[in-house]
Design an enzyme around this catalytic site. Structure first.
Site, short mmCIF file in Angstrom:
data_model
loop_
_atom_site.label_atom_id
_atom_site.label_comp_id
_atom_site.label_asym_id
_atom_site.label_seq_id
_atom_site.Cartn_x
_atom_site.Cartn_y
_atom_site.Cartn_z
N LYS A 249 -62.05 -45.39 -11.47
CA LYS A 249 -61.55 -46.37 -10.47
C LYS A 249 -62.19 -46.26 -9.08
O LYS A 249 -62.66 -47.16 -8.62
CB LYS A 249 -59.93 -45.80 -10.38
N ARG B 190 -53.81 -43.09 -5.77
CA ARG B 190 -54.13 -43.41 -7.14
C ARG B 190 -54.72 -42.60 -7.79
O ARG B 190 -55.53 -41.88 -7.45
CB ARG B 190 -54.73 -44.49 -6.95
N GLY C 214 -52.43 -46.26 -17.69
CA GLY C 214 -50.91 -45.98 -17.61
C GLY C 214 -50.55 -44.42 -17.99
O GLY C 214 -49.48 -44.07 -18.05
N HIS D 279 -55.61 -35.27 -52.50
CA HIS D 279 -55.86 -36.25 -53.45
C HIS D 279 -55.60 -37.78 -53.09
O HIS D 279 -56.18 -38.76 -53.25
CB HIS D 279 -54.87 -35.90 -54.75
N GLU E 76 -72.85 -27.21 -52.57
CA GLU E 76 -71.32 -27.19 -51.99
C GLU E 76 -70.84 -25.88 -52.05
O GLU E 76 -69.71 -25.75 -51.98
CB GLU E 76 -70.89 -28.17 -52.80
N GLY F 156 -72.31 -31.26 -50.86
CA GLY F 156 -70.84 -31.68 -51.10
C GLY F 156 -70.21 -30.78 -50.02
O GLY F 156 -69.77 -29.71 -50.16
N THR F 157 -69.84 -31.66 -48.76
CA THR F 157 -69.34 -30.62 -47.73
C THR F 157 -67.84 -30.60 -47.83
O THR F 157 -67.20 -29.74 -47.06
CB THR F 157 -69.85 -31.48 -46.22
N ASN F 158 -66.88 -31.03 -48.83
CA ASN F 158 -65.67 -30.79 -49.01
C ASN F 158 -65.51 -29.30 -49.50
O ASN F 158 -64.81 -28.65 -48.92
CB ASN F 158 -65.15 -31.82 -49.97
N ASP F 159 -66.25 -29.23 -50.47
CA ASP F 159 -66.33 -27.91 -51.16
C ASP F 159 -66.95 -26.95 -50.34
O ASP F 159 -66.55 -25.74 -50.13
CB ASP F 159 -66.95 -27.84 -52.38
P1 ADP Z 1 -53.30 -47.62 -13.17
O1 ADP Z 1 -54.17 -46.67 -13.11
O2 ADP Z 1 -52.08 -47.44 -13.75
O3 ADP Z 1 -53.72 -48.96 -13.34
P2 ADP Z 1 -53.33 -48.07 -10.19
O4 ADP Z 1 -53.75 -47.03 -9.16
O5 ADP Z 1 -54.51 -49.14 -10.54
O6 ADP Z 1 -52.80 -47.54 -11.58
O7 ADP Z 1 -52.27 -48.74 -9.53
C1 ADP Z 1 -51.50 -49.79 -10.05
C2 ADP Z 1 -51.23 -50.95 -9.06
O8 ADP Z 1 -50.86 -50.52 -7.70
C3 ADP Z 1 -52.61 -51.55 -8.92
O9 ADP Z 1 -52.71 -52.50 -10.10
C4 ADP Z 1 -52.31 -52.49 -7.95
O10 ADP Z 1 -51.47 -53.76 -8.01
C5 ADP Z 1 -51.27 -51.54 -6.94
N1 ADP Z 1 -52.07 -50.98 -5.91
C6 ADP Z 1 -52.70 -49.85 -5.96
N2 ADP Z 1 -53.34 -49.52 -4.76
C7 ADP Z 1 -53.00 -50.54 -3.86
C8 ADP Z 1 -53.38 -50.82 -2.71
N3 ADP Z 1 -54.03 -50.18 -1.80
N4 ADP Z 1 -52.87 -52.05 -1.93
C9 ADP Z 1 -52.03 -52.86 -3.04
N5 ADP Z 1 -51.93 -52.62 -4.23
C10 ADP Z 1 -52.17 -51.54 -4.71
MG MG Z 2 -67.25 -30.69 -55.01
MG MG Z 3 -54.94 -50.12 -12.25
#
Ligand code: ADP
Ligand code: MG
Ligand code: MG
Length: 907
Positions: free
Chosen positions: A30, A100, A109, A463, A770, A791-794
């Site tokens: 990022k 962030r 996420g 198996h 093997e 025969g890398t399993n055995d």
């Molecule tokens: P993730 O890694 O989960 O995507 P982000 O760090 O990208 O999380 O943040 C999630 C959301 O927060 C971004 O998609 C954006 O919409 C919002 N966001 C993050 N930083 C800013 C900022 N400086 N201004 C406005 N929105 C922001």
């Molecule tokens: Mg064998």
């Molecule tokens: Mg993001």
């Protein structure tokens, strides 16, 4: 490392504007993307990045910031203040920031981000004055408190959610945008009360610098959070990469109808189609789009609402894709019609999209063919070959259980617990999934009838796993949380009971099991697939063969462009019906004469099987392994025999008429004879017992029969115009003389048959390597071999002294606790089993420089292990038919990496 952490002048912090070198490792994906975009002059709110090194130092120092980091962060913040003309914590004109997370590899996420940081009782008034918008300021404030409360102060998200829902329900439209300033004030007050109560009297931190300090620490902490750790384990991402922290001036998408926020991919992430694919919401902030706060609109609609921003965004997305030469996943915010970019990264995509995008980009001149071959991961290719489960993470579908992803693809069917039920129900055209504690050769027919197999025990080479992969059927093994109750015909997982007949869906690619019928996506191999595979083939040095046992498998393999058969397991041919009876007769025979008579019956079957495979594989080598498993595998189970015998005896006691008695006595007599044989053959350690070439040494007539079958089939098929190249392989050799003995026998019978038939067949004789001893005395063994096949399993089993049939129970513990990096039956242990392979190659080739060497264990289809085989100088790998394309791609990638040298950065 220690010295770096102690250096007071070490740089822990970089402004976006300072770096333009794509330093992903240091700045995280990022941070690096934001720096790149800043450098390219794109509209990015100013900010700075605290490096991944700082995160690692934080952990090295027992969760303390390294020296100098905080000072550098404050200086960088001063710089942002100057750029945007606002001051952090100022009562009149406050600067707000986002804090962030972001590692060098994308973990969508998995870690946390906090928006609107810097707000408190005073600055919220400043924000109102600054914007003249009280509603907006309070909306930002309530978002901040809940995010901070949740991420930094550990208050459950639902607590805030419930309050918000209650207030939203009182509005006309039930939307967050309908909340009036008065309501927002109440929400803020409620939120603060929740935090106060949950934090045992601790107040929400008012000092913006304190907020910042706590938020940075919380992002560092999220690196070791449960979610992130689990994600890394599944995706094999190392724990020591660390996350960077990006601190960035806020821009606001929640300032009314000319503001908004959204996400877009430069190409369709499911299909790869070249079209902008994304969504947005007006008057919204941050995660509202993904969180499903309101239903977002397709990105194309933005053209009607904010045309200037939309057009600018379109142009920039193309610029970014061109710059990175890869499909981008882009996050943006629009504040009062002004567009800001907040993130760009290469977008996650399905296997189908990955292939299409790679091929399209070559045609568009964006990347070359070599790059295209590297762009598609072997696992993505694998997805393409099997149906997959389409689970939207948002849909709240619950995973019932997880096991070892033993054979990829997804399937669904009604649960059955016995192979006979599987066969019977499937005969009516119904789909079934066979659920067993574990499977044995006796279950084979059930596996054939079933869509997929699920077992409670066993590993990736059990198996069930091996057979399912061979058939290209999905399989999940070792789902230890399954409590299978055969007598009740049901299984349960943590109290959820699944009876016979209930539908389940099984995803063999991830090891997940679901109740019910989840949507499946069918594979389709288009022109792009073949094009990409063609490019891959130009690069690879390793040849790719397949392990096949039937003409049908051979055809599948040939269609996937396998360059021969690397392993044909003859014993698999003996497990069915009539053949099993003949096999038992052979084993139970008294003396050579009787044995040869039984073998006569098997000869015809074997001959037929080999003919079929030779026909399909005309012109390509076919390696046939002589009988390998311990003989007891063909006999009834000892325990079952004992039970049957006692049943017969009690029937005899109840029998009323003489005829019946006689009949029963006869049966008892037969069973007893069988029992004696089974007891005679019983071994405490059958896998280390009388099997492999040890069978052929004691029963040369078995070898003779098999070799005769091979050559009779070869002569016949060659007579029909095909080119036949049999390679006869002797299993489980550990002593050179074992091979010498068997090879002499093979040559003798081969000559005999060829003379009888008046045909010459070009053939070769080789052995499996093997056992550790075989690798060590490979030189002596090579004197009698035209080829080796590892025969890398055995070899894994015997090097570790670890039974592959039983180790499933504890190996997962080893992997979870990092005592082993991987299950060595899935990923070749390069350190030691690999060393034995290298020794075997080196000593074998020293004696016979043109010795052909391959590998036919389960590892032959696994990308890391294939890369190892490439480096070890093997000639070919041989995997199950459905893995052939994956192996072709992995072999090409290994070769490309090898020529590019290890300096190439592939992240
Ligand atoms: P993730 O890694 O989960 O995507 P982000 O760090 O990208 O999380 O943040 C999630 C959301 O927060 C971004 O998609 C954006 O919409 C919002 N966001 C993050 N930083 C800013 C900022 N400086 N201004 C406005 N929105 C922001
Ligand atoms: Mg064998
Ligand atoms: Mg993001």
């Amino acid at each position: 490392m220690t010295t770096m952490y102690q250096d007071r002048h070490h740089r822990w912090v970089y402004l976006f504007a300072e770096r333009s070198d794509g330093a992903k490792g240091l700045l995280g994906g990022k941070g690096a993307g934001l720096a790149d975009m800043t450098h390219a002059g794109l509209p990015v709110p100013p900010g700075f990045v605290i490096t991944t090194e700082a995160c690692n130092a934080y952990y090295a120092y027992d969760r303390q910031f390294p020296e100098g980091m905080w000072t550098q962060a404050r200086e960088a913040l001063d710089n942002i203040e100057a750029r945007v003309g606002k001051r952090f914590g100022d009562k009149e004109n406050p600067l707000l920031v986002s804090v962030r997370s972001g590692a060098s590899v994308s973990m969508p996420g998995m870690m946390d981000t906090i928006l609107n940081l810097g707000l408190n009782e005073y600055t919220v008034k400043g924000l109102t004055a600054q914007t003249g918008d009280l509603r907006f300021a309070l909306d930002a404030y309530r978002r901040f408190i809940s995010m901070f409360g949740q991420i930094v102060m550990d208050v459950a998200h639902e607590k805030f959610e419930r309050v918000l829902e209650r207030y939203k329900a009182q509005t006309a439209g039930n939307r967050d945008t309908d909340l009036t300033p008065e309501r927002l004030c109440e929400i803020v007050a409620d939120y603060r009360r929740i935090i106060f109560a949950e934090q045992h009297g601790h107040l929400f931190p008012e000092d913006p610098y304190e907020q910042l300090r706590m938020a940075i620490a919380a992002v560092f902490d999220s690196w070791m959070g449960r979610r992130a750790v689990d994600y890394r384990r599944v995706n094999r991402i190392p724990d020591d990469l660390g996350t960077a922290v990006t601190v960035q001036a806020m821009v606001f998408g929640n300032m009314g109808e000319t503001s908004g926020t959204g996400v877009a991919f430069t190409r369709h992430p499911s299909t790869g189609e070249k079209t902008l694919y994304g969504e947005y919401l007006l008057n919204a902030q941050g995660e509202d789009v993904v969180a499903g706060t309101r239903t977002p609109h397709p990105i194309s609609q933005l053209l009607n609402e904010l045309p200037t921003a939309y057009k600018q965004f379109m142009t920039i997305t193309q610029q970014l894709e061109y710059y990175y030469r890869d499909m981008q996943d882009i996050e943006f915010t629009i504040e009062h019609s002004n567009l800001y970019l907040l993130q760009t990264r290469s977008g996650q995509r399905t296997g189908a999209a990955s292939v299409r995008i790679a091929v399209d980009m070559v045609h568009e001149g964006l990347i070359d063919e070599t790059t295209a071959v590297q762009r598609v991961t072997p696992e993505q290719l694998n997805q393409l070959l099997h149906p997959t489960v389409d689970v939207d993470p948002q849909a709240g579908i619950v995973v019932l259980a997880t096991g070892i992803p033993a054979s990829p693809g997804a399937a669904q069917g009604q649960v059955v617990f016995s192979p006979d039920d599987a066969e019977e129900i499937a005969r009516d055209g119904k789909k079934v999934i066979l659920v067993r504690q574990e499977t044995s050769p006796d279950d084979f027919h059930g596996m054939v009838a079933a869509q997929a197999v699920l077992t409670g025990r066993g590993g990736a080479t059990s198996h069930a796993a091996v057979v399912a992969r061979g058939m290209g059927k999905p399989c999940v093994t070792g789902a230890t949380m399954l409590e299978i109750d055969y007598s009740q015909q049901q299984f349960s997982v943590n109290g959820t009971i699944v009876p016979k007949g209930e539908w389940i869906t099984l995803d063999g690619s991830t090891g997940r099991v679901f109740v019910g019928q989840i949507t499946l996506v069918q594979p389709s191999l288009g022109a792009d697939f073949y094009k990409l595979m063609g490019w891959a083939d130009e690069h690879r040095c390793l040849r790719v063969r397949a392990n096949v046992d039937t003409p049908h498998d051979a055809q599948v393999a040939r269609d996937f462009k396998a360059e021969g058969v690397g392993l044909c397991r003859t014993e698999h041919m003996f497990f069915e019906g009539e053949r099993l009876a003949a096999m038992r007769e052979m084993i139970l025979a008294d003396g050579v004469g009787a044995r040869e008579k039984a073998l006569e019956k098997l000869l015809a079957h074997q001959c037929q099987d080999f003919s079929g495979i030779f026909q399909v594989m005309s012109g390509l080598p076919v390696t046939i392994r002589l009988l390998d498993p311990p003989l007891h595998e063909f006999l009834p189970n000892l325990q079952e025999l004992l039970t049957e015998l006692s049943d017969l005896k009690s029937a005899l006691r109840r029998a009323r008429n003489g005829r019946r008695e006689e009949q029963l006595l006869e049966e008892i007599y037969e069973k007893r004879a069988l029992l004696r044989q089974v007891e005679r053959l019983h071994e405490a350690n059958p896998m280390l017992g009388h099997r492999g070439c040890r069978l052929g040494l004691l029963y040369p007539e078995v070898t003779r029969m098999q070799v005769r079958a091979i050559f009779e089939a070869a002569c016949k098929v060659q007579g029909e115009g095909a080119t036949v190249r049999p390679e006869i392989m002797v299993p489980l050799v550990s002593i050179a003389d074992e091979l010498r003995h068997q090879a002499a026998l093979i040559d003798e019978v081969a000559r005999q048959v060829m003379d009888e038939q008046g045909t010459t067949i070009t053939y070769s004789v080789g052995t499996m390597i093997e056992l550790p001893r075989a690798a060590l005395c490979a030189g002596k063994i090579a004197a009698h071999a035209d080829f080796f096949s590892f025969g890398t399993n055995d070899l894994t089993q015997t090097t570790f002294g670890l039974s592959r049939d039983d180790s499933g129970r504890f190996l997962s513990h080893y992997v979870e606790n990092k005592i082993l990096p991987d299950d060595p039956f899935q990923v070749l242990d390069q350190e030691c089993v690999g060393e034995l392979v290298q020794i075997g190659v080196e000593r074998g080739r020293r004696v016979k420089p043109d010795l052909k060497i391959g590998i036919c264990g389960e590892h032959a289809g696994e990308p890391c292990s294939i890369a190892f085989c490439h480096k070890a100088g093997l000639d070919y790998v041989s995997c199950s038919p459905f893995r052939v394309p994956v192996a072709r791609l992995a072999a090409a990638q290994a070769a490309i990496l090898d020529t590019a040298g290890s300096s190439l950065d592939l992240t």
